[in-house]
Structure formats: C-alpha cells, structure tokens
Design a protein around this motif. Structure first.
Motif, PDB file in Angstrom:
ATOM      1  N   SER A 112       0.499  -1.282  -0.262  1.00  0.00           N
ATOM      2  CA  SER A 112       0.379   0.253  -0.213  1.00  0.00           C
ATOM      3  C   SER A 112       1.269   1.363   0.089  1.00  0.00           C
ATOM      4  O   SER A 112       0.868   2.054  -0.244  1.00  0.00           O
ATOM      5  N   GLU A 113       1.748   0.779   0.735  1.00  0.00           N
ATOM      6  CA  GLU A 113       2.527   2.525   1.007  1.00  0.00           C
ATOM      7  C   GLU A 113       3.849   2.568  -0.157  1.00  0.00           C
ATOM      8  O   GLU A 113       3.710   3.989  -0.742  1.00  0.00           O
ATOM      9  N   LEU A 136       1.117   4.538  -3.201  1.00  0.00           N
ATOM     10  CA  LEU A 136       1.583   5.692  -2.783  1.00  0.00           C
ATOM     11  C   LEU A 136       2.049   6.611  -3.301  1.00  0.00           C
ATOM     12  O   LEU A 136       1.640   7.834  -3.362  1.00  0.00           O
ATOM     13  N   ARG A 137       3.069   5.554  -2.868  1.00  0.00           N
ATOM     14  CA  ARG A 137       4.413   6.396  -3.872  1.00  0.00           C
ATOM     15  C   ARG A 137       4.479   6.671  -4.708  1.00  0.00           C
ATOM     16  O   ARG A 137       4.642   7.715  -5.947  1.00  0.00           O
ATOM     17  N   ARG A 166       4.175  12.219   2.484  1.00  0.00           N
ATOM     18  CA  ARG A 166       5.572  12.484   1.821  1.00  0.00           C
ATOM     19  C   ARG A 166       5.264  12.014   0.017  1.00  0.00           C
ATOM     20  O   ARG A 166       4.350  11.640  -0.446  1.00  0.00           O
ATOM     21  N   LYS A 203      -5.309   8.023   1.588  1.00  0.00           N
ATOM     22  CA  LYS A 203      -4.695   7.502   2.788  1.00  0.00           C
ATOM     23  C   LYS A 203      -4.453   6.817   2.479  1.00  0.00           C
ATOM     24  O   LYS A 203      -3.997   5.609   2.714  1.00  0.00           O
ATOM     25  N   SER A 204      -5.654   6.170   1.697  1.00  0.00           N
ATOM     26  CA  SER A 204      -5.411   4.479   0.164  1.00  0.00           C
ATOM     27  C   SER A 204      -5.606   4.655  -0.970  1.00  0.00           C
ATOM     28  O   SER A 204      -5.750   5.489  -1.525  1.00  0.00           O
TER      29      SER A 204
END
Length: 246
Positions: A2-3, A6-7, A32, A98-99
């Motif tokens: 997930s992170e 998001l990047r 970020r 956030k998701s």
C-alpha cells in the motif's frame, strides 16, 4: 505494498508545483511526495510515452507543465475557468489520500491532473495517465508479472480494477493485466516503448462503433496513429468530452 502504491500516485507532485525533480519538496500537505517508485515502474511508464535519453523540446514555444491538447492544440491553462486555489485544492485531494485504492479512484476521475503534462519537453503527454500507468505497472510487477506478460484489456464501461484500470469511461474501460478473461485485448510487447498505436491496432476486438459512427471512425483513425500512451489515453478523454452526440 500500500505504501509503495501511494508513492506511485505521489511521485510526480513536483510537476504540479513547478519544481524541478532535483529540487522538489519532500512533503506536501503533510504527506511524503516525490519519492522513487519501486520496481522501475516509473521509468517503464515514461518509456511508454516519450523517448528515453537526453530530452529536447518538441514545442519550443511551450515551456511549462500545463498540457497542450492534441485534440484542440490549445494549452490547458485557463486563468478564468480554473483558479489557482481550485488547482491547489484538487491537487491536495489527489495527494493526501490515505488509501492507495482511494488514490487510484481519484486519479481516474481527476480533472486537474489532466491539465498537466508528463514532461515539458513533450507537452502533449498527460501527467494523469502517466501516473495511472505507473500504478498499473507497479501492481503487476509486485505480483511477479514481467512486462512481456502484460496486455491492454478492454473492460465494460464503469468497471474499475484497483490499480490496473488506466482509463474509465461511459462506453468502455481499459486495464493492464496479464489475463484478459476472454475480453478484447492485445499484448503490450517485449519492452516498454511508445507503442500505443501498435497495441490498439492489435486488439482482438475494438470498443468503438466504426461501422456506424463518424465520430468513432475519427477517434479510431487517430488512435491508430498516436504512439505515446499517456497522450493517447488523454486524447480519448478529450475527444469524449467534446463529442457533440454524447
């Protein structure tokens, strides 16, 4: 994952703010941004839309990140119809999700992202569709699929597959994945390059009514000539928005 996803949806935030890649800020609205995307997905998505290596301006009179429309020939910059405050608010909504799944849905529906190009050297490219291509490639690579495994797949209108859908419209959606589920599709090829027209031409069936509609005939004919992926996907969106019989 997930992170990492998001990047992907935040990696080109500096193009909204007009900063260079080297001098780009590390955060935007508390999140970020401008981080490297794993698996080489950003570089591969870029290769789908523009030449690699040393860049040269293709439109010497255009030197900012507002996209030039291949459809109209005009810049997307409209100081009267799209204020700076609106741009900042809409960009914030894209970047602070956030998701990763929410971010993907927002990028698919984004108007502000379509106003920016992927590269000032290639102003007809689209930041919106470049970012969606990055997300689709990253999700496939994360599941150990190679680029050579991937296909462009035509899905029913409105159908969204998280991260892999790169275009959604009233008449069809487009997705990048290895398995077409017997839906119209074509392989992307052996390596990432500006191959949109080639892939579009090889679809096993086309979603446009070229036998009955002069508008579909025009759209299809132009899609068979455009090489850049982000430019072509943006062209579909622009054409559909203009189409008088929609």
């Amino acid at each position: 994952m997930s992170e990492a996803m998001l990047r992907a949806y935040r990696h080109d935030a500096h193009k909204f703010t007009g900063e260079s890649h080297d001098d780009a800020r590390e955060t935007f609205a508390g999140v970020r941004v401008n981080q490297t995307v794993p698996e080489g997905a950003d570089g591969d998505a870029a290769a789908l839309s523009r030449p690699q290596g040393e860049q040269e301006r293709t439109v010497p009179t255009h030197n900012d990140h507002y996209r030039l429309s291949l459809f109209s020939g005009e810049s997307s910059y409209d100081p009267e119809g799209f204020s700076q405050a609106t741009i900042e608010n809409d960009v914030r909504e894209l970047l602070v999700a956030k998701s990763a799944e929410t971010a993907h849905k927002r990028w698919l529906r984004s108007g502000v992202a379509a106003k920016f190009n992927e590269s000032v050297y290639h102003p007809y490219t689209s930041l919106k569709y470049h970012t969606l291509l990055v997300g689709a490639l990253l999700d496939n690579y994360d599941e150990d699929h190679e680029f050579t495994d991937l296909r462009l797949i035509v899905d029913p209108p409105g159908e969204v597959v998280p991260f892999r859908t790169v275009f959604v419209g009233e008449r069809f959606a487009l997705r990048i994945a290895p398995d077409s589920d017997s839906r119209p599709s074509a392989r992307l090829g052996s390596r990432p390059w500006r191959s949109w027209a080639s892939v579009w031409n090889r679809l096993t069936a086309h979603p446009l009514e070229t036998d009955h509609s002069k508008y579909d005939m025009t759209l299809d004919a132009n899609l068979r000539r455009i090489q850049s992926w982000s430019t072509a996907l943006q062209y579909i969106e622009d054409f559909v928005m203009w189409r008088p019989d929609r």
